[in-house]
Design a protein around this motif. Sequence first.
Motif, PDB file in Angstrom:
ATOM      1  N   ASP A   1      -3.916  -5.081   0.901  1.00 14.98           N
ATOM      2  CA  ASP A   1      -5.037  -4.778   0.000  1.00 14.98           C
ATOM      3  C   ASP A   1      -5.935  -6.000  -0.156  1.00 14.98           C
ATOM      4  O   ASP A   1      -5.485  -7.116  -0.137  1.00 14.98           O
ATOM      5  CB  ASP A   1      -4.504  -4.352  -1.362  1.00 14.98           C
ATOM      6  CG  ASP A   1      -3.798  -2.995  -1.270  1.00 14.98           C
ATOM      7  OD1 ASP A   1      -2.962  -2.710  -2.129  1.00 14.98           O
ATOM      8  OD2 ASP A   1      -4.116  -2.241  -0.321  1.00 14.98           O
TER       9      ASP A   1
ATOM     10  N   TRP B   1      -2.103   1.775   6.710  1.00 20.88           N
ATOM     11  CA  TRP B   1      -0.873   1.465   5.992  1.00 20.88           C
ATOM     12  C   TRP B   1      -0.353   0.057   6.271  1.00 20.88           C
ATOM     13  O   TRP B   1       0.397  -0.505   5.467  1.00 20.88           O
ATOM     14  CB  TRP B   1       0.213   2.486   6.340  1.00 20.88           C
ATOM     15  CG  TRP B   1      -0.105   3.861   5.845  1.00 20.88           C
ATOM     16  CD1 TRP B   1      -0.416   4.971   6.597  1.00 20.88           C
ATOM     17  CD2 TRP B   1      -0.195   4.296   4.492  1.00 20.88           C
ATOM     18  NE1 TRP B   1      -0.676   6.041   5.790  1.00 20.88           N
ATOM     19  CE2 TRP B   1      -0.550   5.665   4.478  1.00 20.88           C
ATOM     20  CE3 TRP B   1       0.011   3.661   3.254  1.00 20.88           C
ATOM     21  CZ2 TRP B   1      -0.710   6.398   3.321  1.00 20.88           C
ATOM     22  CZ3 TRP B   1      -0.150   4.392   2.083  1.00 20.88           C
ATOM     23  CH2 TRP B   1      -0.507   5.724   2.125  1.00 20.88           C
TER      24      TRP B   1
ATOM     25  N   ASP C   1       2.455   1.480  -3.623  1.00 21.47           N
ATOM     26  CA  ASP C   1       1.470   1.924  -4.616  1.00 21.47           C
ATOM     27  C   ASP C   1       1.176   3.415  -4.487  1.00 21.47           C
ATOM     28  O   ASP C   1       1.030   4.121  -5.495  1.00 21.47           O
ATOM     29  CB  ASP C   1       0.175   1.125  -4.473  1.00 21.47           C
ATOM     30  CG  ASP C   1       0.325  -0.315  -4.934  1.00 21.47           C
ATOM     31  OD1 ASP C   1       1.323  -0.608  -5.635  1.00 21.47           O
ATOM     32  OD2 ASP C   1      -0.532  -1.146  -4.593  1.00 21.47           O
TER      33      ASP C   1
ATOM     34  N   ARG D   1       0.839  -1.207   0.000  1.00 15.20           N
ATOM     35  CA  ARG D   1       0.000   0.000   0.000  1.00 15.20           C
ATOM     36  C   ARG D   1       0.873   1.257   0.000  1.00 15.20           C
ATOM     37  O   ARG D   1       0.532   2.253  -0.645  1.00 15.20           O
ATOM     38  CB  ARG D   1      -0.934  -0.031   1.206  1.00 15.20           C
ATOM     39  CG  ARG D   1      -1.937   1.096   1.255  1.00 15.20           C
ATOM     40  CD  ARG D   1      -3.055   0.795   2.242  1.00 15.20           C
ATOM     41  NE  ARG D   1      -4.078  -0.063   1.662  1.00 15.20           N
ATOM     42  CZ  ARG D   1      -5.184  -0.457   2.292  1.00 15.20           C
ATOM     43  NH1 ARG D   1      -5.398  -0.068   3.538  1.00 15.20           N
ATOM     44  NH2 ARG D   1      -6.061  -1.239   1.693  1.00 15.20           N
TER      45      ARG D   1
END
Length: 205
Positions: free
Chosen positions: A205, A201, A142, A139
């Motif tokens: 995902d 964080w 990304d 995360r």
Amino acid sequence: MPDPNDTDDRDEVLFAFQQECERPTAEQIIKWTSRFPQYADDIRAHAAVALDWAAREGLPVEELTESLAARGYSQALNLIHSAETSTASNRSASACQTFQAMLNNAETDVPRLARQLDIGRTVLADLFNGWMLAPVRRRVVDAIVSALKITVESFNLALLYALDNPRLGHAKSDKTPTITPRSCDEIIRDSNMPSERKRYWLEED
């Protein structure tokens, strides 16, 4: 001298190589084996003998035995390997863009990027300074990739560079600065972010 580019004849290629490269360098060997990969072994063997002869210039003539040829060939291979390794390293260094360069290209900095992503400033600072061990949470990766408009591959190269070249903190008056790389999760948990942002964080995902 025949133009080796106009022929596929092995002997003419080797003759042209000998004429141009009396004392072949690693760069010349690499260039010729790249131009004529079908004769790469022959070119290397020829270069090995030429290098050995050049090294023995002024010494008593020694009969070319199988052992002598093998020794010269080994020396040539070592020379080629060293040059190819150096060339590959130079390509990697030139292809790698540092995190600082990425920030500059995006016309931002750590504080602004931290606000944009709503992530702790210390998390980004530790990452960009080379104090965060891999792997980095997906995360986080990304979000940075999207914000800086870079690729994941570029991120990974920059991360490796940062880890190999960590930036030292400011020295205290009574001690030299030290670096203790930590995991991504540990750095996130120790940051001053609110608990919900830490959970975000740290989630997968």
